[in-house]
Design a protein around this motif. Sequence first.
Motif, PDB file in Angstrom:
ATOM      1  N   ARG A   1      14.377  -6.346 -20.844  1.00 45.37           N
ATOM      2  CA  ARG A   1      13.468  -7.461 -20.646  1.00 45.37           C
ATOM      3  C   ARG A   1      13.537  -7.957 -19.197  1.00 45.37           C
ATOM      4  O   ARG A   1      14.564  -7.826 -18.538  1.00 45.37           O
ATOM      5  CB  ARG A   1      13.821  -8.624 -21.577  1.00 45.37           C
ATOM      6  CG  ARG A   1      13.538  -8.349 -23.048  1.00 45.37           C
ATOM      7  CD  ARG A   1      13.926  -9.549 -23.884  1.00 45.37           C
ATOM      8  NE  ARG A   1      13.613  -9.352 -25.291  1.00 45.37           N
ATOM      9  CZ  ARG A   1      12.439  -9.634 -25.844  1.00 45.37           C
ATOM     10  NH1 ARG A   1      11.471 -10.134 -25.083  1.00 45.37           N
ATOM     11  NH2 ARG A   1      12.225  -9.437 -27.126  1.00 45.37           N
TER      12      ARG A   1
ATOM     13  N   LYS B   1       2.131  -9.637 -18.288  1.00 43.71           N
ATOM     14  CA  LYS B   1       3.454  -9.428 -18.875  1.00 43.71           C
ATOM     15  C   LYS B   1       3.299  -8.561 -20.119  1.00 43.71           C
ATOM     16  O   LYS B   1       2.184  -8.351 -20.615  1.00 43.71           O
ATOM     17  CB  LYS B   1       4.117 -10.761 -19.219  1.00 43.71           C
ATOM     18  CG  LYS B   1       3.300 -11.664 -20.126  1.00 43.71           C
ATOM     19  CD  LYS B   1       3.995 -13.006 -20.304  1.00 43.71           C
ATOM     20  CE  LYS B   1       3.160 -13.960 -21.152  1.00 43.71           C
ATOM     21  NZ  LYS B   1       3.840 -15.273 -21.320  1.00 43.71           N
ATOM     22  N   SER B   2       4.421  -8.049 -20.614  1.00 42.96           N
ATOM     23  CA  SER B   2       4.369  -7.081 -21.700  1.00 42.96           C
ATOM     24  C   SER B   2       3.784  -7.662 -22.975  1.00 42.96           C
ATOM     25  O   SER B   2       3.156  -6.936 -23.755  1.00 42.96           O
ATOM     26  CB  SER B   2       5.764  -6.511 -21.971  1.00 42.96           C
ATOM     27  OG  SER B   2       6.693  -7.542 -22.226  1.00 42.96           O
ATOM     28  N   SER B   3       3.952  -8.961 -23.205  1.00 38.91           N
ATOM     29  CA  SER B   3       3.405  -9.562 -24.419  1.00 38.91           C
ATOM     30  C   SER B   3       1.896  -9.766 -24.342  1.00 38.91           C
ATOM     31  O   SER B   3       1.258 -10.023 -25.359  1.00 38.91           O
ATOM     32  CB  SER B   3       4.095 -10.895 -24.713  1.00 38.91           C
ATOM     33  OG  SER B   3       3.919 -11.800 -23.641  1.00 38.91           O
TER      34      SER B   3
ATOM     35  N   GLU C   1      12.576 -15.176 -23.067  1.00 31.46           N
ATOM     36  CA  GLU C   1      11.581 -15.200 -22.002  1.00 31.46           C
ATOM     37  C   GLU C   1      11.285 -16.627 -21.599  1.00 31.46           C
ATOM     38  O   GLU C   1      10.849 -17.436 -22.391  1.00 31.46           O
ATOM     39  CB  GLU C   1      10.295 -14.522 -22.500  1.00 31.46           C
ATOM     40  CG  GLU C   1       9.238 -14.374 -21.435  1.00 31.46           C
ATOM     41  CD  GLU C   1       8.010 -13.693 -21.999  1.00 31.46           C
ATOM     42  OE1 GLU C   1       7.191 -14.380 -22.635  1.00 31.46           O
ATOM     43  OE2 GLU C   1       7.872 -12.490 -21.805  1.00 31.46           O
TER      44      GLU C   1
ATOM     45  N   VAL D   1       6.631  -5.262 -15.211  1.00 32.13           N
ATOM     46  CA  VAL D   1       6.355  -4.645 -16.512  1.00 32.13           C
ATOM     47  C   VAL D   1       6.645  -3.146 -16.468  1.00 32.13           C
ATOM     48  O   VAL D   1       7.168  -2.580 -17.436  1.00 32.13           O
ATOM     49  CB  VAL D   1       4.904  -4.917 -16.938  1.00 32.13           C
ATOM     50  CG1 VAL D   1       4.553  -4.133 -18.204  1.00 32.13           C
ATOM     51  CG2 VAL D   1       4.692  -6.410 -17.175  1.00 32.13           C
TER      52      VAL D   1
ATOM     53  N   THR E   1       0.976 -12.812 -27.567  1.00 33.64           N
ATOM     54  CA  THR E   1       2.368 -12.537 -27.896  1.00 33.64           C
ATOM     55  C   THR E   1       2.447 -11.842 -29.235  1.00 33.64           C
ATOM     56  O   THR E   1       3.252 -12.152 -30.098  1.00 33.64           O
ATOM     57  CB  THR E   1       3.161 -13.850 -27.915  1.00 33.64           C
ATOM     58  OG1 THR E   1       2.520 -14.782 -28.777  1.00 33.64           O
ATOM     59  CG2 THR E   1       3.267 -14.434 -26.519  1.00 33.64           C
TER      60      THR E   1
ATOM     61  N   GLU F   1      10.184  -2.755 -16.987  1.00 34.97           N
ATOM     62  CA  GLU F   1      10.514  -2.954 -18.397  1.00 34.97           C
ATOM     63  C   GLU F   1      10.279  -1.677 -19.191  1.00 34.97           C
ATOM     64  O   GLU F   1      11.092  -1.304 -20.046  1.00 34.97           O
ATOM     65  CB  GLU F   1       9.672  -4.092 -18.988  1.00 34.97           C
ATOM     66  CG  GLU F   1      10.082  -5.478 -18.548  1.00 34.97           C
ATOM     67  CD  GLU F   1       9.336  -6.567 -19.289  1.00 34.97           C
ATOM     68  OE1 GLU F   1       9.966  -7.571 -19.673  1.00 34.97           O
ATOM     69  OE2 GLU F   1       8.107  -6.409 -19.497  1.00 34.97           O
TER      70      GLU F   1
ATOM     71  N   SER G   1       5.949 -17.429 -25.536  1.00 34.04           N
ATOM     72  CA  SER G   1       6.345 -16.036 -25.658  1.00 34.04           C
ATOM     73  C   SER G   1       6.772 -15.751 -27.068  1.00 34.04           C
ATOM     74  O   SER G   1       6.896 -16.623 -27.901  1.00 34.04           O
ATOM     75  CB  SER G   1       7.502 -15.744 -24.701  1.00 34.04           C
ATOM     76  OG  SER G   1       8.631 -16.455 -25.136  1.00 34.04           O
TER      77      SER G   1
ATOM     78  N   GLU H   1       5.305  -5.573 -25.749  1.00 36.26           N
ATOM     79  CA  GLU H   1       6.615  -6.201 -25.881  1.00 36.26           C
ATOM     80  C   GLU H   1       7.260  -5.860 -27.214  1.00 36.26           C
ATOM     81  O   GLU H   1       8.452  -5.547 -27.292  1.00 36.26           O
ATOM     82  CB  GLU H   1       6.492  -7.715 -25.757  1.00 36.26           C
ATOM     83  CG  GLU H   1       7.838  -8.425 -25.859  1.00 36.26           C
ATOM     84  CD  GLU H   1       7.712  -9.900 -26.142  1.00 36.26           C
ATOM     85  OE1 GLU H   1       8.471 -10.667 -25.542  1.00 36.26           O
ATOM     86  OE2 GLU H   1       6.868 -10.279 -26.969  1.00 36.26           O
TER      87      GLU H   1
END
Length: 471
Positions: free
Chosen positions: A329, A256-258, A72, A320, A5, A323, A66, A213
């Motif tokens: 988000r 996921k983006s993070s 999130e 993603v 994250t 996103e 997150s 993210e």
Amino acid sequence: MGFATANMNLGDSRSNNKVKKDEELDAVQAGCWMKLRFLGSCMSPRPKVDSSVSGSSTQLEESKSSNDTSREQTVAPVMSSSSTSDAESTPSTPKVTEELKIASQLRKFSFNELKTATRSFRSDNLLGEGGFGCVYKGWVSENGSASVKPGSGITVAVKTLNHDGLQGHKEWLAEVNYLGDLLHPNLVKLIGYCIEGDQRLLVYEFMPRGSLENHLFRRSLPLPWSIRLKIALGAAKGLAFLHEEAERPVIYRDFKSSNILLDTEYNSKLSDFGLAKDGPEGDKTHVSTRVMGTYGYAAPEYVMTGHLTSKSDVYSFGVVLLEMLSGRRSMDKTRPNGEHNLVEWARPYLRDRRRFYRLIDPRLEGRFSIRGAQKAIQLAARCLSRDAKGRPLMSEVVEILKPLPDLKDMACSSSYFLALQAERPSSNLAIRNGAKEEVALLERSHSVLNTPNGPQLASPRQNFILQSPKH
């Protein structure tokens, strides 16, 4: 797991006051991978904690924290025991010698070496905190395990394990066992580890641009179109390697983006393998497991049944990708009713080629390829198919994405698109605030990353007809 994250700001433009301010802030936060929401609670690794902290008996299985838990939702409902494999059951005691499979290329650090490398885990070296533990910036020698002065040797990210139960130990083991064996340009590199008494630490390569993210949702300037597609392509290559090229197929399970980290040139690398699972073998079609992951990214059939397949990762990739296309988000309760869940909001537009532009991040101000956007949206629709069998293989995703960053039919040069944009009040407001000029500055600063001669925007006089791309 904490270090995925990551949240770090690096500004590259030099000719705009606002950009200079970003650069000054970035210099202060250099290497800061995550939003420090729990700074006070993140202390040096301690040998003992209250055992009541453990959440092993709860009815919800939490994934790694997150960047912003208000945005999130990082939990998914646990299914009944019938959908839980024996491999997921929590052991009574960690049998480290039996569970740990150390790859020869990993360095073994002592706790004191990492303590010295991070300057005794000083607060000013704290990069962030997540469910796994705290992450600190450190410096070690290029070849050995010795610590060195800041600015010399190599910069690393040292991740510590919270002493909050055996689930953290299991995720630590998964990180070492997977990243110790899996080597690929689009997977973050695990440099070494420390296992000493009850201390568990991991040492990773330092990713200076932090997480995707952060760039999508926390920067004042929007990420340029070509960079977004470059990041998407790299992440797709990482998943394709895990699914189709690794010696044993691996399901990532927390895409996921993070968890997508970026190097100085915006090359994307997948991080956080604590939830990864071996793919099904033989005639098995899926792996039965506890439902773990992040709301908004997890495939619906996995949430409902606990049946995990590589197509679960493909669905997460589609989220993603949405996103990146939309600048929204996956879950955002600050938006109006009906727009909290990105996928559900986007579905009406995914198959409507005349309204595709509603999915594109308005902050781009038309600086995106029309054909590239249509192709990417069609790809996202396939990845997000409710029927898992209808989703593409990640190798197919890679092939579709490869040519998209180089397309030059910019929407800002299309009279039709500009007419559509004129109907959107937010577009005019953004122009008045100078967003278009800032985007142009950021694009020029990144031009060396796009093509040998820099990005070549379409001539302002050239018009493009909005039409469906040919197959």
